[in-house]
Design a protein around this motif. Structure first.
Motif, mmCIF file in Angstrom:
data_model
loop_
_atom_site.group_PDB
_atom_site.id
_atom_site.type_symbol
_atom_site.label_atom_id
_atom_site.label_comp_id
_atom_site.label_asym_id
_atom_site.label_seq_id
_atom_site.Cartn_x
_atom_site.Cartn_y
_atom_site.Cartn_z
ATOM 1 N N ALA A 223 -68.176 32.330 18.769
ATOM 2 C CA ALA A 223 -69.016 31.932 17.638
ATOM 3 C C ALA A 223 -68.289 30.942 16.730
ATOM 4 O O ALA A 223 -68.890 29.977 16.246
ATOM 5 C CB ALA A 223 -69.437 33.173 16.844
ATOM 6 N N LEU A 224 -67.012 31.168 16.527
ATOM 7 C CA LEU A 224 -66.222 30.264 15.692
ATOM 8 C C LEU A 224 -66.215 28.859 16.270
ATOM 9 O O LEU A 224 -66.500 27.886 15.572
ATOM 10 C CB LEU A 224 -64.786 30.786 15.567
ATOM 11 N N ILE B 80 -62.376 36.494 11.300
ATOM 12 C CA ILE B 80 -63.391 37.069 12.184
ATOM 13 C C ILE B 80 -63.419 38.574 11.944
ATOM 14 O O ILE B 80 -62.390 39.248 12.025
ATOM 15 C CB ILE B 80 -63.102 36.762 13.665
ATOM 16 N N LYS C 69 -66.500 34.254 10.255
ATOM 17 C CA LYS C 69 -67.456 34.662 11.285
ATOM 18 C C LYS C 69 -67.587 36.175 11.324
ATOM 19 O O LYS C 69 -66.592 36.890 11.368
ATOM 20 C CB LYS C 69 -67.044 34.149 12.672
#
Length: 168
Positions: free
Chosen positions: A65-66, A16, A48
């Motif tokens: 989001a992941l 991320i 992400k």
């Protein structure tokens, strides 16, 4: 960091960070992380990117989001672009009921002084920020005085095992 996480048995990593092109140094770290994994035959489960923020809330947003597109059981460790994002990621994972490091490992980058007062010290790659500042100041002073450009100096980055990843 890739080698360390692989040595600890992680095989389903995610990354991320911020959007590509926003932070060239972070992008080089992400590329090195990916290459380290690939050299061991492991690929990222997810990569992400969260706008341009590098903050605690960006780490939370990245975890959201992941896991919007990936099942939690498909990821066993998350490497964050920096420690601020890693701390936000810890909060987000714990809010989802995940236990760190039992359910998911967390790794970051920088080794913030904040870790010394937190009960759950993040596993980061530690940069010698003080030495970087001194070297930068010396180079600037030399340049002002007309000294030709110094060669690039590579400073060591140290892995600091913490409590957010498994132990060997």
């Amino acid at each position: 960091i890739a080698d360390h996480l692989l040595e600890l048995g992680y095989r389903r990593p995610a990354y991320i960070g911020v959007r590509k092109g926003f932070d060239a140094r972070a992008e080089k770290r992400a590329k090195g992380f990916r290459k380290g994994l690939e050299n061991a035959g492991v690929t990222l489960v997810a990569d992400k990117r969260i706008s341009n923020a590098r903050s605690f809330s960006a780490g939370e947003d990245g975890v959201a989001a992941l896991f919007d597109n990936t099942k939690p059981e498909d990821v066993d460790v998350i490497y964050f672009m920096n420690d601020h994002m890693a701390l936000g990621g810890i909060i987000a994972c714990e809010a989802r009921g995940m236990k760190i490091p039992d359910d998911i490992g967390i790794a970051g980058f920088n080794d913030l002084a904040l870790y010394r007062v937190l009960p759950l010290r993040v596993t980061p790659s530690a940069t010698p920020r003080g030495e970087m500042g001194r070297k930068g100041a010396q180079a600037l002073i030399a340049r002002i005085k007309g000294v030709k450009k110094q060669p690039v100096q590579i400073l060591p980055v140290e892995l600091m095992p913490g409590l957010t990843t498994r132990t060997c």
